[in-house]
Design a protein around this motif. Structure first.
Motif, short mmCIF file in Angstrom:
data_model
loop_
_atom_site.label_atom_id
_atom_site.label_comp_id
_atom_site.label_asym_id
_atom_site.label_seq_id
_atom_site.Cartn_x
_atom_site.Cartn_y
_atom_site.Cartn_z
N PRO A 26 0.80 -1.23 0.00
CA PRO A 26 0.00 0.00 0.00
C PRO A 26 0.84 1.28 0.00
O PRO A 26 0.32 2.35 -0.32
CB PRO A 26 -0.83 -0.11 1.29
N ASP A 27 2.10 1.18 0.32
CA ASP A 27 2.94 2.38 0.35
C ASP A 27 3.53 2.72 -1.03
O ASP A 27 4.11 3.79 -1.19
CB ASP A 27 4.06 2.23 1.36
N ARG A 28 3.37 1.82 -1.97
CA ARG A 28 3.89 2.10 -3.32
C ARG A 28 2.94 3.07 -4.02
O ARG A 28 1.76 2.78 -4.23
CB ARG A 28 4.03 0.82 -4.12
N GLU A 29 3.46 4.20 -4.36
CA GLU A 29 2.67 5.28 -4.94
C GLU A 29 1.90 4.85 -6.19
O GLU A 29 0.71 5.17 -6.35
CB GLU A 29 3.59 6.45 -5.27
N GLN A 30 2.55 4.12 -7.07
CA GLN A 30 1.89 3.72 -8.32
C GLN A 30 0.67 2.84 -8.06
O GLN A 30 -0.29 2.88 -8.82
CB GLN A 30 2.90 3.00 -9.23
N ASN A 31 0.71 2.02 -7.02
CA ASN A 31 -0.45 1.18 -6.71
C ASN A 31 -1.66 2.04 -6.35
O ASN A 31 -2.76 1.80 -6.83
CB ASN A 31 -0.13 0.22 -5.57
N SER A 32 -1.45 3.03 -5.50
CA SER A 32 -2.55 3.92 -5.12
C SER A 32 -3.08 4.69 -6.32
O SER A 32 -4.30 4.82 -6.49
CB SER A 32 -2.08 4.91 -4.05
N LEU A 33 -2.19 5.20 -7.14
CA LEU A 33 -2.61 5.97 -8.31
C LEU A 33 -3.42 5.11 -9.28
O LEU A 33 -4.44 5.56 -9.81
CB LEU A 33 -1.39 6.57 -9.01
N LEU A 34 -2.98 3.89 -9.50
CA LEU A 34 -3.69 3.03 -10.43
C LEU A 34 -5.07 2.63 -9.89
O LEU A 34 -6.06 2.68 -10.62
CB LEU A 34 -2.86 1.77 -10.74
N ALA A 36 -6.90 4.28 -7.77
CA ALA A 36 -7.73 5.47 -7.81
C ALA A 36 -8.22 5.76 -9.23
O ALA A 36 -9.40 6.08 -9.44
CB ALA A 36 -6.97 6.67 -7.26
N THR A 37 -7.34 5.65 -10.20
CA THR A 37 -7.71 5.88 -11.60
C THR A 37 -8.79 4.91 -12.05
O THR A 37 -9.79 5.29 -12.67
CB THR A 37 -6.48 5.76 -12.51
N LEU A 38 -8.60 3.65 -11.73
CA LEU A 38 -9.57 2.63 -12.14
C LEU A 38 -10.89 2.78 -11.39
O LEU A 38 -11.97 2.60 -11.98
CB LEU A 38 -8.99 1.24 -11.94
N ALA A 39 -10.83 3.11 -10.12
CA ALA A 39 -12.06 3.33 -9.35
C ALA A 39 -12.86 4.47 -9.96
O ALA A 39 -14.08 4.35 -10.14
CB ALA A 39 -11.72 3.62 -7.89
N GLU A 40 -12.20 5.55 -10.30
CA GLU A 40 -12.89 6.67 -10.94
C GLU A 40 -13.49 6.24 -12.28
O GLU A 40 -14.64 6.54 -12.58
CB GLU A 40 -11.94 7.84 -11.15
N ARG A 41 -12.71 5.55 -13.06
CA ARG A 41 -13.18 5.11 -14.39
C ARG A 41 -14.43 4.24 -14.28
O ARG A 41 -15.30 4.29 -15.14
CB ARG A 41 -12.07 4.34 -15.10
N LEU A 42 -14.51 3.47 -13.19
CA LEU A 42 -15.67 2.60 -12.98
C LEU A 42 -16.79 3.29 -12.20
O LEU A 42 -17.76 2.65 -11.82
CB LEU A 42 -15.23 1.32 -12.28
N GLY A 43 -16.65 4.59 -11.99
CA GLY A 43 -17.72 5.37 -11.39
C GLY A 43 -17.66 5.56 -9.90
O GLY A 43 -18.57 6.14 -9.31
N ASN A 44 -16.60 5.09 -9.26
CA ASN A 44 -16.49 5.22 -7.81
C ASN A 44 -15.56 6.39 -7.48
O ASN A 44 -14.44 6.20 -7.00
CB ASN A 44 -16.00 3.91 -7.19
N ARG A 49 -11.19 9.48 -4.57
CA ARG A 49 -10.83 10.65 -3.77
C ARG A 49 -10.21 10.24 -2.43
O ARG A 49 -9.20 10.80 -2.01
CB ARG A 49 -12.07 11.52 -3.55
N ARG A 50 -10.80 9.25 -1.78
CA ARG A 50 -10.26 8.78 -0.50
C ARG A 50 -8.85 8.21 -0.66
O ARG A 50 -7.96 8.46 0.16
CB ARG A 50 -11.18 7.74 0.13
N LEU A 51 -8.65 7.42 -1.71
CA LEU A 51 -7.32 6.85 -1.95
C LEU A 51 -6.28 7.94 -2.18
O LEU A 51 -5.17 7.89 -1.65
CB LEU A 51 -7.36 5.91 -3.16
N LEU A 52 -6.65 8.92 -2.99
CA LEU A 52 -5.70 10.00 -3.28
C LEU A 52 -5.46 10.87 -2.06
O LEU A 52 -4.32 11.30 -1.83
CB LEU A 52 -6.20 10.83 -4.47
N ASP A 53 -6.49 11.12 -1.28
CA ASP A 53 -6.30 11.88 -0.05
C ASP A 53 -5.33 11.15 0.89
O ASP A 53 -4.45 11.77 1.49
CB ASP A 53 -7.63 12.11 0.66
#
Length: 76
Positions: A26-34, A36-44, A49-53
């Motif tokens: 969970p501390d790997r930045e790319q994992n969080s970014l990916l 978050a990107t996919l969650a947004e793409r799927l409508g969540n 926002r919570r992941l990026l925060d």
């Protein structure tokens, strides 16, 4: 694995794979970014926002994290 699933046009499967990577590291930045990107793409958007925060709290010096937060805010 997640990026492969995304290229195959399977965003839900990509998110599932990205979630596994996130749970493993969970501390790997790319994992969080990916995730978050996919969650947004799927409508969540709220989940994204919570992941990026959380990411900017853990990595306040990360320009990629802050850029993702600002980009998401601009799209929503």
């Amino acid at each position: 694995m997640a990026r492969c699933r995304l290229r195959e046009g399977k965003p839900a499967a990509a998110l599932a794979a990205a979630e596994i990577a996130f749970r493993l590291d969970p501390d790997r930045e790319q994992n969080s970014l990916l995730v978050a990107t996919l969650a947004e793409r799927l409508g969540n958007v709220e989940r994204a926002r919570r992941l990026l925060d959380g990411l900017v709290v853990r990595r306040a010096d990360s320009s990629s994290a802050w850029r993702a937060v600002l980009d998401l805010a601009g799209r929503t």
